[in-house]
Enzyme design. Sequence first.
Site, PDB file in Angstrom:
ATOM      1  N   THR A  27      -9.503   1.677   1.222  1.00  0.00           N
ATOM      2  CA  THR A  27      -8.284   1.475   0.370  1.00  0.00           C
ATOM      3  C   THR A  27      -8.616   1.025  -1.012  1.00  0.00           C
ATOM      4  OG1 THR A  27      -6.578   0.155   0.218  1.00  0.00           O
ATOM      5  CG2 THR A  27      -8.400  -0.814   1.321  1.00  0.00           C
TER       6      THR A  27
ATOM      7  N   TYR B  39      -6.780  -8.113   3.379  1.00  0.00           N
ATOM      8  CA  TYR B  39      -6.764  -6.573   3.552  1.00  0.00           C
ATOM      9  C   TYR B  39      -8.073  -5.936   3.134  1.00  0.00           C
ATOM     10  CZ  TYR B  39      -5.666  -1.790   3.968  1.00  0.00           C
ATOM     11  OH  TYR B  39      -5.611  -0.433   4.181  1.00  0.00           O
TER      12      TYR B  39
ATOM     13  N   ASN C 121      -1.537   5.361  -2.189  1.00  0.00           N
ATOM     14  CA  ASN C 121      -0.367   5.097  -1.286  1.00  0.00           C
ATOM     15  C   ASN C 121       0.020   6.235  -0.506  1.00  0.00           C
ATOM     16  OD1 ASN C 121      -0.626   2.818  -3.104  1.00  0.00           O
ATOM     17  ND2 ASN C 121       1.203   1.982  -1.979  1.00  0.00           N
TER      18      ASN C 121
HETATM   19  N1  UDP Z   1       7.671  -2.676  -2.632  1.00  0.00           N
HETATM   20  C1  UDP Z   1       8.911  -3.274  -3.068  1.00  0.00           C
HETATM   21  N2  UDP Z   1       9.908  -3.179  -2.071  1.00  0.00           N
HETATM   22  C2  UDP Z   1       9.703  -3.048  -0.762  1.00  0.00           C
HETATM   23  C3  UDP Z   1       8.209  -2.653  -0.475  1.00  0.00           C
HETATM   24  C4  UDP Z   1       7.493  -2.368  -1.346  1.00  0.00           C
HETATM   25  O1  UDP Z   1       9.006  -3.332  -4.257  1.00  0.00           O
HETATM   26  O2  UDP Z   1      10.571  -3.121   0.015  1.00  0.00           O
HETATM   27  C5  UDP Z   1       6.593  -2.417  -3.776  1.00  0.00           C
HETATM   28  C6  UDP Z   1       5.280  -3.292  -3.357  1.00  0.00           C
HETATM   29  O3  UDP Z   1       5.502  -4.712  -3.951  1.00  0.00           O
HETATM   30  C7  UDP Z   1       4.257  -2.656  -4.154  1.00  0.00           C
HETATM   31  C8  UDP Z   1       4.689  -1.270  -3.856  1.00  0.00           C
HETATM   32  O4  UDP Z   1       6.189  -1.147  -3.506  1.00  0.00           O
HETATM   33  O5  UDP Z   1       4.153  -2.822  -5.447  1.00  0.00           O
HETATM   34  C9  UDP Z   1       4.134  -0.439  -2.812  1.00  0.00           C
HETATM   35  O6  UDP Z   1       4.011  -1.064  -1.619  1.00  0.00           O
HETATM   36  P1  UDP Z   1       3.891  -0.595  -0.170  1.00  0.00           P
HETATM   37  O7  UDP Z   1       4.098  -1.757   0.700  1.00  0.00           O
HETATM   38  O8  UDP Z   1       4.692   0.771   0.020  1.00  0.00           O
HETATM   39  O9  UDP Z   1       2.294  -0.235  -0.163  1.00  0.00           O
HETATM   40  P2  UDP Z   1       0.669  -1.004  -0.807  1.00  0.00           P
HETATM   41  O10 UDP Z   1       0.672  -0.798  -2.265  1.00  0.00           O
HETATM   42  O11 UDP Z   1       1.283  -2.411  -0.296  1.00  0.00           O
HETATM   43  O12 UDP Z   1      -0.043  -0.421   0.091  1.00  0.00           O
END
Ligand code: UDP
Length: 327
Positions: free
Chosen positions: A116, A140, A169
């Site tokens: 990741t 993680y 992502n």
């Molecule tokens: N995010 C957000 N609201 C949500 C879920 C995610 O603002 O309800 C933001 C989160 O803080 C990150 C981005 O969206 O900056 C991507 O988050 P996600 O959980 O989809 O993937 P990650 O980057 O954690 O693998």
Amino acid sequence: MKVFVTGGAGYIGSVCVQALLRAGHDVLVFDNLSEGHRQAVLDAPLVTGDLRDHSLLDRTLREYAPDAVMHFAASALVAESVENPRKYYENNIESSLSLLRTMLACGVRRIVFSSTAATYGVPEIVPIPEDHPQQPINPYGFTKLVIEHAIRDYARAYGLGGVILRYFNAAGASHDGRLGEHHHHETHLIPIVLQVALGQREHVKIYGTDYPTEDGTCVRDFIHVEDLAEAHVRALDYCRDGHVLAANVGTGQGHSVRQVIETARAVTGHPIPAVEAPRRPGDPPVLVAAVERARRELGWTATCSDLRSIIQSAWQWHRAHPHGYEN
Ligand code: UDP
């Protein structure tokens, strides 16, 4: 090739299984169904079990005698890993070490490992090259980094061959519309935004609006799950004994949380109310991949990952499966 796929009932694993079958490979799925769904395993046999069950794993690997392993099975939520790190250390590290040990005992030497972008931590250079320092800021990312190291050390010592794919992502659904993202407790941005569009949630929370980015929200590199699957098929061809390649799997393009919400409004025609909320612990401000290595070494590049296509693909899945696999 015969490919043993752990986590093949999960979101990314299940789409990769179908891509492997289309490429002419033989597949056996191994999944404990803690996050995965039996219904997501379409055309391959499934063994239900846990990677920490040594005797089952040993028996299954010996009987199937695969040429390679694709290891998707893991817990993969940043925020949860901050709140419950033990689950991540036990699940991600113990399971992977058990798998590597059994692979070596059974003479299976090739692995494609799901790593990741979270292993990089807060990037000093964007887009992030693979040789960027890896200083994860959440458990993680750290557990994935530990297994990256194990794979490299085992390659040197025991001749294992591997490709480490560092996902950015993942989003979107399979092209045929049969497989998509369904987590028991959804935390990912795109599915949440689309659940708002479906009327299943009132609003989406924007976690942090004071990041050092253009619009103050986090920036991510979204990659279509079918593009990700194709990268795995290429990685399998690349595997060679005693050699490890780590490659980013992304597009090289970043999109902010606000841009994702805007695009989803355009795709769905729904206003998708958003409310500003505090930062979510463990989130780096920007994660965008440098993509040259995957192109050069694997001959792979994203072909269907512009943000609008990804959201359209996800939207089609969510509309057709408003309750995921529980329809
Ligand atoms: N995010 C957000 N609201 C949500 C879920 C995610 O603002 O309800 C933001 C989160 O803080 C990150 C981005 O969206 O900056 C991507 O988050 P996600 O959980 O989809 O993937 P990650 O980057 O954690 O693998």
